[in-house]
Design an enzyme around this catalytic site. Structure first.
Site, PDB file in Angstrom:
ATOM      1  N   ASP A   1       1.005  -0.703  -0.089  1.00  0.00           N
ATOM      2  CA  ASP A   1      -0.014  -0.208   0.084  1.00  0.00           C
ATOM      3  C   ASP A   1       0.794   1.604   0.192  1.00  0.00           C
ATOM      4  O   ASP A   1       1.498   1.485   1.056  1.00  0.00           O
ATOM      5  CB  ASP A   1      -0.835  -0.019   0.994  1.00  0.00           C
ATOM      6  CG  ASP A   1      -2.139   0.371   0.981  1.00  0.00           C
ATOM      7  OD1 ASP A   1      -2.523   1.769   0.150  1.00  0.00           O
ATOM      8  OD2 ASP A   1      -3.286  -0.424   1.269  1.00  0.00           O
TER       9      ASP A   1
ATOM     10  N   GLU B   1      -6.552   3.976  -6.362  1.00  0.00           N
ATOM     11  CA  GLU B   1      -7.935   3.819  -5.793  1.00  0.00           C
ATOM     12  C   GLU B   1      -7.982   5.517  -5.522  1.00  0.00           C
ATOM     13  O   GLU B   1      -7.811   6.833  -5.491  1.00  0.00           O
ATOM     14  CB  GLU B   1      -7.277   3.423  -4.239  1.00  0.00           C
ATOM     15  CG  GLU B   1      -8.998   3.872  -3.079  1.00  0.00           C
ATOM     16  CD  GLU B   1      -8.774   4.185  -1.753  1.00  0.00           C
ATOM     17  OE1 GLU B   1      -9.657   4.328  -1.118  1.00  0.00           O
ATOM     18  OE2 GLU B   1      -8.223   5.157  -1.572  1.00  0.00           O
TER      19      GLU B   1
ATOM     20  N   HIS C   1     -11.211  -2.377   3.940  1.00  0.00           N
ATOM     21  CA  HIS C   1     -11.019  -1.995   4.608  1.00  0.00           C
ATOM     22  C   HIS C   1     -11.513  -1.005   5.051  1.00  0.00           C
ATOM     23  O   HIS C   1     -11.828  -0.350   6.730  1.00  0.00           O
ATOM     24  CB  HIS C   1      -9.496  -2.190   5.277  1.00  0.00           C
ATOM     25  CG  HIS C   1      -8.585  -0.899   4.694  1.00  0.00           C
ATOM     26  ND1 HIS C   1      -9.086  -0.921   3.375  1.00  0.00           N
ATOM     27  CD2 HIS C   1      -8.405  -0.084   4.761  1.00  0.00           C
ATOM     28  CE1 HIS C   1      -8.234   0.057   2.442  1.00  0.00           C
ATOM     29  NE2 HIS C   1      -7.780   0.719   3.918  1.00  0.00           N
ATOM     30  N   ASP C   2     -12.214  -0.621   3.799  1.00  0.00           N
ATOM     31  CA  ASP C   2     -13.274   0.833   4.200  1.00  0.00           C
ATOM     32  C   ASP C   2     -14.639   0.565   3.738  1.00  0.00           C
ATOM     33  O   ASP C   2     -15.338   1.665   4.209  1.00  0.00           O
ATOM     34  CB  ASP C   2     -12.893   2.096   3.525  1.00  0.00           C
ATOM     35  CG  ASP C   2     -11.240   2.541   4.047  1.00  0.00           C
ATOM     36  OD1 ASP C   2     -10.845   2.073   4.562  1.00  0.00           O
ATOM     37  OD2 ASP C   2     -10.526   3.101   2.892  1.00  0.00           O
TER      38      ASP C   2
ATOM     39  N   ASP D   1      -2.737   4.704  -2.323  1.00  0.00           N
ATOM     40  CA  ASP D   1      -4.297   5.173  -1.578  1.00  0.00           C
ATOM     41  C   ASP D   1      -4.128   6.320  -2.239  1.00  0.00           C
ATOM     42  O   ASP D   1      -3.609   7.514  -2.347  1.00  0.00           O
ATOM     43  CB  ASP D   1      -3.586   5.129  -0.170  1.00  0.00           C
ATOM     44  CG  ASP D   1      -4.639   5.699   0.593  1.00  0.00           C
ATOM     45  OD1 ASP D   1      -4.891   4.632   1.084  1.00  0.00           O
ATOM     46  OD2 ASP D   1      -4.461   6.763   0.963  1.00  0.00           O
TER      47      ASP D   1
HETATM   48  C1  NOJ Z   1      -8.069   5.288   1.584  1.00  0.00           C
HETATM   49  C2  NOJ Z   1      -7.927   4.440   2.799  1.00  0.00           C
HETATM   50  O1  NOJ Z   1      -8.156   3.044   2.486  1.00  0.00           O
HETATM   51  C3  NOJ Z   1      -8.470   5.034   4.049  1.00  0.00           C
HETATM   52  O2  NOJ Z   1      -8.326   3.632   4.634  1.00  0.00           O
HETATM   53  C4  NOJ Z   1      -7.515   6.160   4.384  1.00  0.00           C
HETATM   54  O3  NOJ Z   1      -8.021   6.688   5.801  1.00  0.00           O
HETATM   55  C5  NOJ Z   1      -7.240   7.365   3.571  1.00  0.00           C
HETATM   56  N1  NOJ Z   1      -7.640   6.856   2.376  1.00  0.00           N
HETATM   57  C6  NOJ Z   1      -6.356   7.814   3.694  1.00  0.00           C
HETATM   58  O4  NOJ Z   1      -5.036   7.393   3.849  1.00  0.00           O
END
Ligand code: NOJ
Length: 538
Positions: free
Chosen positions: A98, A239, A313-314, A197
């Site tokens: 990541d 992402e 994970h989000d 990210d």
């Molecule tokens: C996206 C990530 O998936 C998330 O978990 C994170 O809080 C934010 N970017 C900031 O890095």
């Protein structure tokens, strides 16, 4: 042109804090991952996307990095990381790191220097504005202003996430050079992929209030490609929350030399009121969901490459979100997997999805640990929302749902740790765990295993043309894939109510989540609750 190896690969995301703890401190770690490689091998995945393992003060669980070159002592050591890379290589699994490049931690040495004085060379690594007022009304993704006052230099700095995550200034060539150096360091160590990210934010222009898709974004990505992974055998995924299909092609079209694929979220907004926040819920708009998937399938066909995912994970657990985590947990988890893995793109599995892990039964605000949930609670309280409304949204959407420990077996803490887990284990772990899944040949696990295998053995899943069937049907998600004279049909009843699909001809059943005859008529297909099948049309 040599076929890219990742086109028929499946990615498995590990959130290290919650995967497996080897030393009893309650936090998952690298040695824990090493001890479970046999499991990932058995599932059949090709790539591990490893959420951040770098040193971090954990304001955002590792997405606030204080040293891009190290490994957090909670997770292990750099030698342990090298061993993990080697052991993965030995069993044919690649690691995707990541990369959090939009911001660092405020405890990163660059920021400590940067905030100390205006004439410090690192000052320009971040984004500062002078004045007695907050520079503008841009907001942080975690709520509140995106600007924080720093008394040392009497300026505001930009943070699109937590105030402990200051945004890097990509305009500064030195920042970019440092980042290329760091990416090359991990490539030299044997890393075979990168997940970038919130990469759509690096081209920000805060004075014009541009957060995503800034004017120089693609220029930066092309520079990154040239300076780092461009000519190497590495897979990259960006992402991008704010991408439409046109933007998706800019990132992932091979001739533009940026990234290999994008990870976009348009279909995941199907239960959110348009133009509002993720907490503003509405019932799933199933027609929107189908049309959005179909649009991406068509638009990127031959022009780009997409990721296929329900979870990360989000996001909350998909079987609780759009499946049925009660009496049809197994059927609906398999159905959701079928919808996704039948499409074109690279499928991603988030840890625990392959055994049908569910959302956590939260009951009060104290149950939430994630910064986003905590900030949302305070903000909505201040804005007059009732406790009940807030909790309802949090239960449905909080990121904590995805972050409960992996459920390995029925022993203490679901076998995740011998100690006290950093976050509670879902109380359903005695019924839902890896051990039970591996003992049951009809489990969700083995269904995923078959889907992964199918992708490897059938080019039709990788390259076949996609056509959505019955686009306005309110229950059925069905489509065909066609390649080289072959035709497959993927048929899924997305709901508990029985449904009827009128199609034609006969099919050989390749995979299904209910018992089926080997050959079935496709004229009138009566679908049971959450029934799903993949058939070859004969
Ligand atoms: C996206 C990530 O998936 C998330 O978990 C994170 O809080 C934010 N970017 C900031 O890095």
């Amino acid at each position: 042109m040599k076929e890219k190896w990742w086109r028929n690969s499946v990615v498995y995301q590990i959130y290290p804090r919650s995967f497996c703890d080897s030393n009893g401190d309650g936090v998952g770690d690298i040695n824990g991952i090493r001890s479970k490689l046999w499991y990932l091998k058995k599932l059949g995945i090709d790539i591990i996307w490893l959420s951040p393992v770098y040193p971090s003060p954990n304001a955002d669980n590792g997405y606030d990095i204080s040293d891009y070159y190290g490994i957090s002592s909670e997770f292990g050591t750099i030698d342990g990381m090298k061993e993990l890379i080697q052991e993965c290589e030995n069993c044919g699994i690649k690691i995707m790191m990541d990369l959090v490049l939009n911001h660092t931690s405020d405890e990163h040495p660059w920021f400590i220097e940067a905030k100390s004085a205006i004439n410090n060379p690192y000052h320009e690594y971040y984004i500062w504005r002078k004045g007695n007022h907050v520079p503008n009304d841009m907001e942080s993704c975690f709520g509140g202003s995106a600007w924080e006052y720093s008394k040392e230099t009497e300026e505001y700095y930009l943070h699109f996430f937590h105030k402990k995550q200051p945004d890097l200034n990509w305009e500064n060539k030195n920042v970019r050079t440092e980042i290329w150096k760091m990416i090359n360091y991990w490539i030299d160590m044997g890393i075979k992929g990168f997940r970038l990210d919130v990469i759509d934010m690096i081209g920000k222009v805060p004075d014009l209030k541009i957060k995503e898709n800034g004017p120089k974004l693609h220029e930066y990505l092309q520079e990154m490609n040239r300076e780092t992974f461009g000519n190497k055998d590495i897979v990259t995924v960006g992402e991008c929350w704010g991408a439409d299909t046109e933007i998706g092609k800019l990132y992932s079209s091979p001739d533009r030399k940026e990234l290999d694929m994008i990870f976009q979220f348009e279909q995941m907004q199907a239960d959110q009121i348009a133009g509002k926040e993720k907490w503003d819920l509405k019932p799933l708009d199933f027609i929107y969901l189908k049309h959005t998937f179909a649009k991406w399938q068509k638009e990127l066909d031959g022009k780009g490459w997409n990721s296929l995912f329900w979870n990360n994970h989000d996001l909350p657990r998909i079987v609780s979100r759009w499946g049925n985590d009660k009496e049809y947990r197994v059927e609906s988890a398999k159905m959701l997997a079928t919808v996704l893995h039948g499409m074109k793109g690279t499928p991603y599995i988030y840890q625990g999805e392959e055994i049908g892990m569910t959302n956590y039964p939260f009951s009060s605000k104290e149950d939430f640990a994630d910064v986003e949930a905590i900030n949302m609670y305070q903000e909505r309280k201040q804005n007059g929302y009732s406790e009940k409304e807030i909790l309802h949204s949090l239960c449905a959407k909080a990121r904590d749902n995805a972050r409960t420990p992996m459920q390995w077996n029925h022993s203490h803490a679901a076998g995740f740790t011998e100690g006290n887990p950093w976050y509670p284990v879902n109380p359903n772990y005695k019924e839902i765990n890896v051990e039970i899944a591996l003992d049951d040949k009809n489990s969700i696990f083995y269904y995923y295993q078959k889907l992964i295998q199918l992708r490897k053995e059938n080019k039709i899943l990788v390259d076949g043309n996609f056509t959505l069937l019955c686009p306005e049907d309110k229950h059925i998600f069905a489509y065909t894939r066609e390649w080289n004279g072959k035709k497959w049909v993927i048929i899924c009843n997305f709901y508990k109510e029985p449904a009827l699909l009128l199609f034609s001809g006969k099919g050989n059943v390749i995979l299904s989540n209910y018992p089926q005859e080997q050959t079935i008529s496709l004229e009138q297909i009566h679908l049971r609750p959450y029934e799903a099948m993949i058939c070859e049309i004969i």
